[in-house]
Design a protein around this motif. Structure first.
Motif, short mmCIF file in Angstrom:
data_model
loop_
_atom_site.label_atom_id
_atom_site.label_comp_id
_atom_site.label_asym_id
_atom_site.label_seq_id
_atom_site.Cartn_x
_atom_site.Cartn_y
_atom_site.Cartn_z
N TYR A 30 -8.31 17.79 -63.25
CA TYR A 30 -9.70 18.48 -63.68
C TYR A 30 -8.67 19.69 -64.13
O TYR A 30 -10.06 20.70 -65.34
N ASP A 46 -18.24 19.60 -60.75
CA ASP A 46 -18.46 20.48 -59.60
C ASP A 46 -20.02 20.21 -58.82
O ASP A 46 -19.39 20.67 -57.47
N SER A 47 -20.39 19.20 -58.90
CA SER A 47 -21.19 18.97 -57.92
C SER A 47 -21.13 18.42 -57.17
O SER A 47 -22.10 18.19 -55.76
N ARG A 99 -17.79 18.55 -66.27
CA ARG A 99 -16.92 19.72 -65.25
C ARG A 99 -18.15 20.09 -64.47
O ARG A 99 -18.25 19.81 -63.14
N ALA A 100 -19.64 19.64 -64.85
CA ALA A 100 -20.77 19.89 -64.32
C ALA A 100 -20.53 19.31 -63.06
O ALA A 100 -21.46 19.56 -61.94
N GLU A 144 -10.31 22.66 -67.13
CA GLU A 144 -10.63 23.52 -67.60
C GLU A 144 -10.05 23.80 -68.07
O GLU A 144 -10.27 25.49 -69.14
N LYS A 191 -17.95 17.39 -56.22
CA LYS A 191 -17.03 17.15 -55.29
C LYS A 191 -16.41 18.60 -54.71
O LYS A 191 -17.10 19.27 -55.02
N LEU A 232 -11.27 20.05 -55.73
CA LEU A 232 -11.10 20.15 -57.26
C LEU A 232 -9.91 20.80 -57.48
O LEU A 232 -9.04 20.83 -58.60
N ARG A 233 -9.62 21.92 -56.71
CA ARG A 233 -8.37 22.49 -56.87
C ARG A 233 -7.05 21.66 -57.21
O ARG A 233 -6.31 22.06 -57.70
N GLU A 262 -14.53 22.32 -52.90
CA GLU A 262 -13.59 22.88 -53.62
C GLU A 262 -12.31 22.63 -53.86
O GLU A 262 -11.41 22.60 -54.96
#
Length: 192
Positions: free
Chosen positions: A152, A138-139, A134-135, A156, A141, A146-147, A143
């Protein structure tokens, strides 16, 4: 160095493999493999951690990783590669992912973390592996990306379920020893 942890370095560039091995030599027993076939021959129950290149001729690092997991070897694996991560990493069975070039400190820190994680039970190991993925995503892609990703969202959800289980485990261990204190620290870091 008998009794030291054993780390297998798998890298098809001999100079780079030897460099990684030299960085680790004072901290653990190092085995080196220069391709996927050598890696599969070198990996056994004595290996605690593997630093694995993804892109190699012949047997790729991804296939070596699959073979390690199919053999049910109790070792942690970090991919050390020039391949930028994408959502396919969620389903891969590694514990950490480093994008080349890596520094000696990054490599040593990763090995230290892999060896520490190897002492935790499977629940904690899965939590760490998913949190690392996840980290990383997150770095890398946006937002919006990710949504929009169903993978993903499932990641979560799985992390949330595991966090609850880890919290329950920590509550059971909280009065015991340093293991309980370590688990509380891990849980606290996972929520930040």
């Amino acid at each position: 160095m008998s009794g030291d942890p054993v780390v297998l370095v798998v890298e098809d560039e001999p100079d780079l493999a030897n460099l990684y091995s030299s960085w680790l030599a004072d901290h653990c027993t190092v085995r080196t493999a220069y391709d996927g076939t050598e890696a599969l021959d070198a990996i056994d129950g004595d290996v605690n951690a593997v630093l694995l290149d993804r892109r190699m001729p012949g047997i790729s690092g991804d296939r070596v990783l699959d073979a390690i997991r199919e053999r049910n070897l109790d070792c942690r694996v970090a991919m050390v590669t020039a391949i930028e991560p994408d959502f396919e990493i969620i389903e891969m069975g590694f514990d950490d992912y480093l994008v080349k070039p890596v520094s000696p400190d990054d490599l040593l820190d990763t090995v230290d973390q892999l060896l520490l994680r190897s002492t935790y039970d499977a629940q904690i190991q899965e939590f760490f592996a998913l949190a690392s993925k996840r980290a990383l995503l997150d770095s890398e892609k946006s937002e919006a990306q990710l949504r929009a990703s169903e993978e993903y969202a499932r990641l979560e959800d799985r992390i949330a379920v595991l966090r609850e289980r880890v919290d329950d485990t920590v509550a059971q261990l909280s009065g015991s020893d340093a293991y309980g204190r370590t688990c509380r620290d891990i849980t606290r870091e996972g929520t930040t």
